[in-house]
Design a protein around this motif. Structure first.
Motif, short mmCIF file in Angstrom:
data_model
loop_
_atom_site.label_atom_id
_atom_site.label_comp_id
_atom_site.label_asym_id
_atom_site.label_seq_id
_atom_site.Cartn_x
_atom_site.Cartn_y
_atom_site.Cartn_z
N ALA A 48 1.02 -1.22 -0.39
CA ALA A 48 -0.37 -0.04 0.03
C ALA A 48 0.76 1.35 0.38
CB ALA A 48 -0.85 -0.26 1.21
N PHE A 49 0.49 2.08 -0.43
CA PHE A 49 1.42 3.45 -0.53
C PHE A 49 0.56 4.44 -0.37
CE2 PHE A 49 3.05 0.37 -3.99
CZ PHE A 49 4.03 0.73 -4.27
N VAL A 50 1.26 5.94 0.48
CA VAL A 50 0.47 6.76 1.05
C VAL A 50 1.48 7.77 1.19
CG1 VAL A 50 0.79 6.46 3.28
CG2 VAL A 50 -0.86 7.75 2.80
N ALA A 51 0.68 8.77 1.41
CA ALA A 51 1.73 9.82 0.48
C ALA A 51 1.02 11.72 1.34
CB ALA A 51 2.33 10.56 -0.83
N PRO A 52 1.31 11.09 2.61
CA PRO A 52 0.79 12.72 3.94
C PRO A 52 1.65 14.02 2.83
CG PRO A 52 2.59 11.49 5.34
CD PRO A 52 3.00 10.77 3.43
N HIS A 53 0.83 15.18 3.46
CA HIS A 53 0.64 16.48 3.21
C HIS A 53 1.26 16.82 4.92
CE1 HIS A 53 -1.55 16.56 0.03
NE2 HIS A 53 -2.71 16.15 0.37
N ALA A 54 2.74 17.07 4.71
CA ALA A 54 3.15 17.92 5.35
C ALA A 54 2.43 18.73 6.24
CB ALA A 54 5.58 18.35 5.42
N PRO A 55 2.47 19.69 7.53
CA PRO A 55 1.58 19.19 8.40
C PRO A 55 1.56 21.30 8.21
CG PRO A 55 3.23 19.05 9.34
CD PRO A 55 3.13 18.41 8.26
N SER A 56 2.24 21.95 7.24
CA SER A 56 2.17 23.48 7.92
C SER A 56 2.14 23.88 6.09
CB SER A 56 2.91 23.84 8.87
OG SER A 56 3.83 23.29 7.95
N LEU A 57 1.56 24.67 6.38
CA LEU A 57 2.00 25.12 4.76
C LEU A 57 2.94 26.23 4.75
CD1 LEU A 57 -2.39 26.59 3.87
CD2 LEU A 57 -0.91 25.21 2.37
N LEU A 58 3.13 26.44 3.01
CA LEU A 58 4.16 26.92 3.09
C LEU A 58 4.04 28.86 3.18
CD1 LEU A 58 7.52 26.79 2.35
CD2 LEU A 58 6.72 27.12 0.24
#
Length: 227
Positions: A48-58
């Motif tokens: 299974a693959f997952v690519a989380p978004h980092a927690p804070s906006l640039l």
């Protein structure tokens, strides 16, 4: 603690026996790397693959994200950054392992740039060491404390372009030296002519590395019984 999420790919076989987590670079998000999972599904059908978004906006970017802020002026900001970002990522990994039903030692962390910093920092300090850590165009943060803090010695492959204009190749050799000082083996590959990115050869080597890391290991007893 900030909950994080991102795009996922179900295992091609229909049953997850491994979990591959992509950690994107500074200014990107999870969508930047999840397509690699589609390329690797044939070789890793049970993953299974997952690519989380980092927690804070640039700051100043409507979509780009960061695992931790970078000013490129403070030499200590990477150390503080990986330490601060670790709890959110660890919690996400634990939750994904439960969600997929995958054992903790069947986890692989794949990072690019800042994501490689996170993969190495978090992966080498997990309670159960991951099956593999694969890092593209990144660096090892705070190698001087690694020997005291590392919880295991998972297989590691680092891949870097020799024309990287963002994180120079010196970072690759500093990482291998730092891992070696902590008695953690590491493989590496230098991609000729490549800047700050991932090329086809790097993808090929990365997929083969993961397939090897996830391959069943024969025990001595089984080998002896077959001899």
């Amino acid at each position: 603690m900030t909950a994080i999420d991102g795009p996922r790919l179900a295992p091609a076989s229909g049953q997850a026996k491994a979990l591959v987590v992509f950690l994107h670079g500074y200014g990107a998000d999870g969508n930047d790397l999840i397509a690699i999972g589609r390329e690797w599904q044939l070789l890793l059908p049970d993953a299974a693959f997952v690519a989380p978004h980092a927690p804070s906006l640039l700051p100043g970017s409507p979509m780009g994200r960061q695992w931790f802020p970078l000013t490129f002026r403070d030499p200590d900001e990477r150390r503080r950054g990986v330490i601060a970002a670790r709890p959110d990522l660890d919690a996400f990994l634990d939750a994904e392992l439960v969600r997929t039903g995958v054992a903790p030692d069947r986890l692989a962390l794949i990072g690019f740039s800042q994501g490689t910093m996170m993969a190495l920092h978090v992966g080498l300090r997990r309670k159960v060491p991951p099956a593999a850590i694969l890092g593209y165009s990144g660096m090892l943060v705070s190698p001087e404390v690694l020997k005291d803090e590392a919880t295991g010695k998972p297989p590691i492959l680092l891949i870097h372009g020799d024309r990287d204009e963002v994180i120079p190749i010196d970072a690759l050799f500093a990482a291998t030296d730092g891992l070696g000082a902590a008695e953690i083996p590491c493989e590496w590959h230098l991609s000729p002519g490549l800047g700050h990115g991932i090329d086809g050869e790097g993808l090929r080597q990365g997929a083969a590395f993961l397939a090897s890391a996830f391959a069943p290991r024969k025990t001595f007893a089984r080998m002896a019984s077959q001899g």
